[in-house]
Design an enzyme around this catalytic site. Structure first.
Site, PDB file in Angstrom:
ATOM      1  N   CYS A   1      -8.580  62.433   5.942  1.00 26.78           N
ATOM      2  CA  CYS A   1      -9.965  62.695   6.331  1.00 26.78           C
ATOM      3  C   CYS A   1     -10.030  62.901   7.843  1.00 26.78           C
ATOM      4  O   CYS A   1      -9.034  62.773   8.544  1.00 26.78           O
ATOM      5  CB  CYS A   1     -10.877  61.547   5.928  1.00 26.78           C
TER       6      CYS A   1
ATOM      7  N   CYS B   1      -8.718  60.043   9.997  1.00 23.10           N
ATOM      8  CA  CYS B   1      -7.263  59.909   9.980  1.00 23.10           C
ATOM      9  C   CYS B   1      -6.639  60.916  10.953  1.00 23.10           C
ATOM     10  O   CYS B   1      -5.718  60.603  11.699  1.00 23.10           O
ATOM     11  CB  CYS B   1      -6.703  60.159   8.589  1.00 23.10           C
TER      12      CYS B   1
END
Lengths: 76, 335
Positions: A10, A13
């Site tokens: 995501c 991250c």
């Protein structure tokens, strides 16, 4: 030194990965940074909060996007 | 007297009627706009809504993030392990509304809860309520539709999460979890670190910063679509598809919303504009719930940890639940 970024890929991250790369290059460390997106692999690290930062197989931060400076403090 | 006082407070702080008047005044006196034109109603809606949403959003995220620092995923799991049966589903759904986590954590949480021995039905109650009901979106909902609708929305969202999770337990879906989820170490109970007040404020501030950066695009796009609907799309046309007297309106709204991925903050302005055009509140809520709980990316992620049978059951239960909520709301509002 091996640093792993745990997370499904995501935005948070990716940001943590990016900040980690910057921290390492500024500290001029010889470290490998690996993204771990496989859930079976992530589950081995005993954490539920993503994204997480793993330093030499030890979870040193979880559930937050650390800034470059925070990462520098943790890994140097 | 007290009621009037609260209504006044509501108008000033939540609905920000003064802001709406201010925007209109500026458009009329500074830009010489005619209040009867379509461009005026679109522009007024857009400017007012964007400013209002960002003020409320920043404030609310700050407050809710501060409260959330007292709840961690680890603590939630610990609390849940003490409840049994439907009680666990209810607590799971309630904790889902206040426990903070990044959407990318939902699968690791699923694995962590399941390995700790929590029934998967309870975990699903938690994971369904979490995107559906959260403090910030509820207050935003209240600012647009009033507190009554907002509170009913919370109640309905929690009931949907409880029933959805319970059904997954009733259907004995445990065996449809991928093997690797159950194999491996039982995750130890990590203690969340204890934060100082300063750290909590910092966390809240960082959250505002991060969430606003993440959702501003959705909000602008949402408000833009809302403004176009508001100014340019004839009410007759919308009502012919989504009008509350059309039996298929809820179905259309739900199926349009399911594959979409957007933040609840982005869908609210669209919902607002649709309601102003006379679309039933149930139809609009069904659309919002469908957008926030189910999306193609989240289904693809879930597919990695559960087998098809559980995945289909989950999607079916949530979809049917959302559609029912839509019809019930439309019915309640009519009477």
């Amino acid at each position: 030194m091996v640093i792993k970024i745990l997370g499904s890929g995501c935005k948070n991250c990716k940001k943590l990965y990016h900040n980690t790369i910057l921290a390492i290059s500024e500290l001029e460390l010889d470290a490998a940074v690996i993204k771990i997106t496989d859930f079976a692999e992530i589950a081995k690290y005993n954490t539920m909060r993503m994204p997480a930062l793993v330093l030499d197989e030890k979870v040193i931060a979880k559930g937050k996007v650390l800034s470059k400076e925070e990462i520098k403090k943790l890994i140097s | 007297m007290l009621k009037e006082f609260f209504e006044l407070l509501n108008d000033i702080l939540l609905k920000m009627t003064w802001l709406n008047n201010l925007v209109d005044d500026i458009l009329v006196s500074v830009f010489n706009m005619d209040t009867n034109t379509l461009i005026f109603s679109s522009l007024s809606f857009f400017i007012y809504d964007v400013i209002k949403i960002f003020i409320l959003l920043s404030f609310l995220i700050y407050v809710s993030s501060y409260i959330q620092t007292y709840f961690t995923v680890e603590r939630t799991r610990h609390v849940l392990s003490k409840f049994k049966g439907i009680g666990a589903n209810i607590v799971g759904a309630l904790l889902g509304t206040i426990t903070p986590f990044c959407s990318c954590s939902s699968i690791p949480i699923f694995i962590g809860f399941t390995r700790a021995g929590l029934p998967i039905g309870v975990t699903f109650s938690f994971l369904i309520s979490s995107p559906l009901v959260d403090l910030a979106s509820v207050v935003l909902l209240a600012s647009i539709f009033g507190w009554k609708i907002a509170l009913i929305y919370v109640a309905v969202g929690i009931i949907l999460a409880v029933i959805g999770g319970t059904l997954i337990s009733v259907f004995k879906m445990e065996k449809y979890v991928e093997d690797f989820v159950l194999q491996g170490d039982i995750v130890t109970l990590e203690e969340g670190e204890i934060l100082t007040r300063k750290q909590r404020h910092k966390y809240a501030f960082d959250q505002v910063n991060e969430i606003v950066k993440r959702v501003w695009k959705y909000v602008i796009i949402g408000v833009l679509i809302g403004a176009i609907i508001h100014g340019y799309i004839p009410a007759d046309f919308i009502n012919s598809i989504l009008g509350s007297n059309k039996w298929y309106s809820v179905l259309v709204a739900a199926f349009a919303g399911i594959p979409m991925y957007a933040d609840i903050f982005g869908t609210l302005p669209i919902a607002e504009a649709l309601v102003l055009k006379g679309v039933g509140i149930g139809t609009v809520l069904a659309f919002m719930m469908a957008v926030t709980t189910l999306s193609i990316p989240s289904i693809i992620l879930l597919k990695k940890v559960v087998k098809n049978k559980l995945l289909i059951t989950f999607v079916a239960i949530v979809s049917i639940g959302i559609i029912l909520v839509g019809y019930i709301f439309n019915y309640i509002i009519i009477i």
